[in-house]
Design a protein around this motif. Structure first.
Motif, PDB file in Angstrom:
ATOM      1  N   VAL A  20      80.536  54.300 -46.616  1.00  0.00           N
ATOM      2  CA  VAL A  20      79.721  54.661 -45.437  1.00  0.00           C
ATOM      3  C   VAL A  20      78.246  54.463 -45.778  1.00  0.00           C
ATOM      4  N   ARG A  23      76.400  55.018 -41.193  1.00  0.00           N
ATOM      5  CA  ARG A  23      76.792  56.242 -40.470  1.00  0.00           C
ATOM      6  C   ARG A  23      76.584  57.501 -41.314  1.00  0.00           C
ATOM      7  N   LEU A  24      75.680  57.425 -42.275  1.00  0.00           N
ATOM      8  CA  LEU A  24      75.290  58.639 -43.002  1.00  0.00           C
ATOM      9  C   LEU A  24      74.243  59.357 -42.155  1.00  0.00           C
ATOM     10  N   ARG A 147      85.234  63.448 -47.744  1.00  0.00           N
ATOM     11  CA  ARG A 147      85.639  62.855 -46.456  1.00  0.00           C
ATOM     12  C   ARG A 147      86.398  63.882 -45.621  1.00  0.00           C
ATOM     13  N   GLY A 152      80.365  61.734 -46.018  1.00  0.00           N
ATOM     14  CA  GLY A 152      80.627  60.350 -46.387  1.00  0.00           C
ATOM     15  C   GLY A 152      79.750  59.943 -47.554  1.00  0.00           C
ATOM     16  N   TYR A 187      76.617  64.126 -44.208  1.00  0.00           N
ATOM     17  CA  TYR A 187      77.643  64.197 -43.167  1.00  0.00           C
ATOM     18  C   TYR A 187      77.679  62.841 -42.477  1.00  0.00           C
ATOM     19  N   THR A 188      78.857  62.459 -42.012  1.00  0.00           N
ATOM     20  CA  THR A 188      78.953  61.165 -41.326  1.00  0.00           C
ATOM     21  C   THR A 188      78.678  61.350 -39.839  1.00  0.00           C
ATOM     22  N   SER A 191      83.559  61.030 -37.138  1.00  0.00           N
ATOM     23  CA  SER A 191      84.449  61.108 -38.307  1.00  0.00           C
ATOM     24  C   SER A 191      85.625  60.150 -38.188  1.00  0.00           C
TER      25      SER A 191
END
Ligand SMILES: Cc1cc2nc3c(=O)[nH]c(=O)nc-3n(C[C@H](O)[C@H](O)[C@H](O)COP(=O)(O)O)c2cc1C
Length: 210
Positions: A20, A23-24, A147, A152, A187-188, A191
């Motif tokens: 990832v 999308r962080l 995850r 991520g 965090y992503t 999810s």
């Protein structure tokens, strides 16, 4: 209190723990206790003779994150040039763009993890397998646990060309302890991740002989 867990089957977790980068979520802080929960699970991984020589160095101070990101970018700048990469197909171009995004924003991630192992790896192949085999399973367990808690990361090793400088930044005793990588943690954003493209098993599985 235990951190909420995403509703993923074991197989979904194993097949959707992606690299990832874009999308962080750079704006949402990552709590210390969720990182500790992940380490608690990670240390259930095997290590040679159960020696557990791992150390988990988290980095949250902005100046230290910036210094590590600078080391990373020093290598990234010379390895991710158009000349070095050559002609890329569409998938390769997506990874390049994603990798560029990470390089541009690495210093902004809420946390970084530099997993370390006490004792430096020896030069021979067998010892390398034993050495890295005693920490990388735990690192992957950490990433799976992360995850499943909505976090991520992406495996990176570029800064290791300047491992000694990174050790100085973090106070790691370089002569006696090796770094296994640099893992941005956030965090992503959303999810939902899908299984990634992989080779057909026919090309890589062998029964009884090569
Ligand atoms: C040993 C190793 C080193 C890697 N180094 C980097 C890196 O320096 N920078 C980066 O952006 N991605 C790096 N990656 C991430 C890979 O590009 C990624 O895992 C691979 O493309 C598969 O991604 P996927 O699981 O999302 O399909 C590394 C992965 C591994 C296992």
């Amino acid at each position: 209190m235990a951190h909420p867990i995403l509703e993923l089957s074991n197989d979904e977790l194993l097949s959707t723990t992606r690299a990832v980068r874009k999308r962080l979520d750079l704006d949402r802080p990552v709590e210390r206790d969720v990182l500790l929960e992940c380490v608690e699970l990670a240390v259930q991984a095997p290590s040679g003779s159960n020696m557990q020589r791992w150390h988990w160095v988290f980095v949250t101070e902005p100046d230290k994150k910036a210094a590590l990101a600078e080391l990373y970018n020093r290598v990234f700048r010379v390895t991710y040039t158009p000349d070095a990469l050559g002609q890329l197909d569409a998938a390769g171009e997506r990874i390049r763009e994603s990798a560029q995004h990470l390089a541009d924003h690495l210093h902004e991630v809420p946390a970084m993890l530099v997993p370390c192992q006490w004792g430096r790896p020896g030069p021979d192949g067998a010892n390398q397998a034993g050495y890295w085999g005693s920490i990388l399973p735990a690192v992957w367990s950490f990433l799976l646990a992360a995850r499943s808690r909505g976090l991520g990361s992406v495996w990176t090793t570029m800064h290791l060309a300047h491992e000694r400088e990174a050790a100085d930044i973090l106070g790691i005793p370089y002569e006696r302890c090796a770094q296994a990588g640099l893992f941005p943690i956030a965090y992503t954003i959303g999810s939902d991740f899908k299984p990634g493209p992989r080779k057909d098993l026919d090309a890589i599985v062998h029964w009884d002989r090569w």
